[in-house]
Write an enzyme that holds these catalytic residues in place. Structure first.
Site, PDB file in Angstrom:
ATOM      1  N   ASP A 161     -72.054 -19.887  -3.425  1.00  0.00           N
ATOM      2  CA  ASP A 161     -71.181 -20.479  -4.431  1.00  0.00           C
ATOM      3  C   ASP A 161     -69.718 -20.241  -4.080  1.00  0.00           C
ATOM      4  OD1 ASP A 161     -73.052 -21.634  -6.025  1.00  0.00           O
ATOM      5  OD2 ASP A 161     -73.089 -20.063  -7.541  1.00  0.00           O
TER       6      ASP A 161
ATOM      7  N   LYS B 172     -69.725 -24.541  -6.882  1.00  0.00           N
ATOM      8  CA  LYS B 172     -69.656 -25.208  -8.181  1.00  0.00           C
ATOM      9  C   LYS B 172     -68.549 -24.533  -8.982  1.00  0.00           C
ATOM     10  CE  LYS B 172     -73.873 -24.634  -9.562  1.00  0.00           C
ATOM     11  NZ  LYS B 172     -75.044 -24.740 -10.435  1.00  0.00           N
TER      12      LYS B 172
ATOM     13  N   MET C 204     -66.503 -17.637 -18.822  1.00  0.00           N
ATOM     14  CA  MET C 204     -65.945 -18.991 -18.643  1.00  0.00           C
ATOM     15  C   MET C 204     -65.158 -19.457 -19.872  1.00  0.00           C
ATOM     16  SD  MET C 204     -69.363 -20.491 -16.761  1.00  0.00           S
ATOM     17  CE  MET C 204     -70.450 -19.479 -17.803  1.00  0.00           C
TER      18      MET C 204
END
Length: 495
Positions: free
Chosen positions: A267, A289, A404
């Site tokens: 990632d 991503k 996030m």
């Protein structure tokens, strides 16, 4: 998903793209950008393709660059007529799916190439053609394959149009009668990239295992046998947590997996120093991503992971933090299980633990926090999730870690306060936890969103909320970041 993104950092050991990466970077492009391809690039690719091997050095391919707009339109019309005719063969769901698989490249691809085989080619003096004349066609296919690889290396895509009437195309182009039509190619800059073919992606036909197409007849020790023996692949996938960033937080089991891997799909958030632990010679595939940015699609990652394992490779799917915490591990585990691919899960230190350790603060506390909860601040659409338990977030006996939160933090704190969370409750934002450029923002629930917005730190961010955080030591976190920066040769950002 590609292996050659110009705007994405790829470790030096992962570039330039290997032959295998170019092959896996899909060839059947159907949608192109209208941007022109410079003539010098086209000439270079065609001259490379012209070096392809051919039976008896016959070089039977004839390449026609179709630039006439009228002829292009006529060939596109022929394609559409043949496509409608082919659709009549399929029934029900298959027919519906077939009609959705439309080739859009005729209107957008800047380069159209018609490929023919000259059956009367004088080169090679007929060597090899006396017994197998069909190898002339095979030689042309070798040329197209070489062109495809050259195009991929240049960042271009190639689409091979097969649904056209060969005799009609031959007539439209006015080529000699002894030229046999091989294919109509569309060349240009891809509008999108995928590791899996569109037919597979949309459920037309799943890719079958390599073992179904490979067999061995006898062996060097035992001589020939009567029946081919299939060789079973023994690949597997390990879903590995890389931790929040500090390489010293990598677990021993994760380290062993990296040092024995044949291929690693990593990632974008995985700290680059951790990639240095990967076994030299292993295939590195960036499947980064990132939220709110153009990134790889999860089905593509699943497909590539399974394909590599079916080819007999030890595959590591490397994720930042702990893959079991907001890492979509469930989808990858399910994909492997459905495909019959063995999968192991190696957990990692999650960023909340790393950040709290740097701050020397416990996430639980007998006097202030008897419950620890992790929540995510964005859903599939990138919005604040509608099903957050706001009563739990407002609970004074809990520590809440928000993953996030960058885009939705102001909305999250406003709603939490409206549900009873004291705006003076300690809140800490940590960007790039445990890394040399770690930044720490100690504030309160009522002010943390403004503080984070003003600083606008780059990289992953998490928010910790709760009374237990009053004992956080920001100075110690800064000292740890400076020490790590000195060890890794990087300078920390200011806090």
């Amino acid at each position: 998903m590609t292996f050659r993104k110009k705007d994405t950092h790829v470790p030096a050991q992962a570039a330039p793209a290997t032959l295998e990466q170019l092959v896996r970077w899909r060839r059947d492009v159907r949608r192109f950008k209208t941007d022109p391809v410079p003539d010098d690039i086209i000439q270079r690719l065609l001259r490379l393709a012209d070096l392809a091997p051919s039976v008896g050095n016959s070089q039977p391919w004839r390449i026609l660059n179709v630039k006439d707009a009228g002829i292009r339109a006529a060939i596109a019309k022929s394609f559409e007529a043949e496509r409608r005719k082919s659709a009549e063969v399929y029934k029900d769901d298959k027919a519906s799916l077939y009609n959705k698989l439309k080739l859009a490249g005729f209107d957008t691809a800047p380069v159209h190439l018609a490929i023919f085989c000259d059956r009367d080619a004088a080169q090679g003096h007929g060597l090899g053609r006396q017994t197998m004349p069909e190898t002339l066609d095979s030689s042309c296919a070798c040329m197209v394959t070489t062109l495809w690889l050259a195009a991929r290396e240049a960042g271009l895509g190639l689409g091979w149009v097969s649904i056209v009437d060969p005799s009609a195309v031959t007539t439209m182009l006015g080529v000699p009668k002894n030229w046999k039509f091989i294919g109509y190619l569309l060349l240009g800059w891809p509008e999108e990239e995928h590791l899996d073919p569109e037919l597979e992606r949309h459920g037309w036909q799943a890719r079958t295992p390599f073992e179904s197409r490979y067999s061995e007849l006898g062996s060097a020790e035992r001589g020939p046998s009567q029946h081919p023996q299939h060789v079973a692949a023994k690949g597997a996938v390990a879903l590995v947590g890389a931790g929040p960033g500090d390489p010293d937080l990598l677990t021993i089991k994760a380290l062993r997996a990296l040092q024995s891997a044949d291929a690693v799909l990593f990632d974008d958030l995985v700290a680059k120093p951790i990639l240095d632990f990967i076994r030299p010679g292993a295939k590195l595939i960036d499947v980064g991503k990132r939220g709110y940015r153009k990134s790889c699609k999860q089905p593509d990652i699943n497909t590539e992971m399974i394909r590599l394992a079916r080819d007999g490779l030890k595959v590591v799917r490397l994720k930042s933090g702990d893959p079991l915490i907001f890492g979509r591990a469930g989808e990858e585990i399910e994909a492997c299980q459905q495909a019959g691919v063995p999968i192991d899960v190696i957990p990692g230190v999650t960023s909340a633990q790393g950040a709290a350790a740097n701050l020397k603060v416990a996430l639980t506390n007998r006097d202030h926090a008897r419950r620890l909860q992790f929540i995510t601040a964005h859903d599939r659409r990138g919005h604040l999730p509608a099903d957050i338990d706001w009563g739990a977030v407002a609970d004074t006996a809990a520590t809440t870690v928000v993953y996030m939160p960058k885009r939705t933090l102001a909305e999250l704190t406003e709603i939490a306060i409206a549900h009873g969370l004291d705006p003076n409750t300690p809140a800490i934002a940590v960007a790039n936890a445990t890394r040399p450029d770690q930044q720490v923002f100690i504030s309160s629930v009522g002010a943390i969103a403004a503080a984070l917005s003003a600083a606008n730190p780059d990289g992953p961010v998490l928010i910790m909320i709760g009374e237990a955080l009053r004992y956080a030591d920001a100075a110690n976190a800064t000292e740890q970041a400076s020490a790590m920066a000195a060890a890794l040769g990087a300078l920390p950002a200011s806090t």
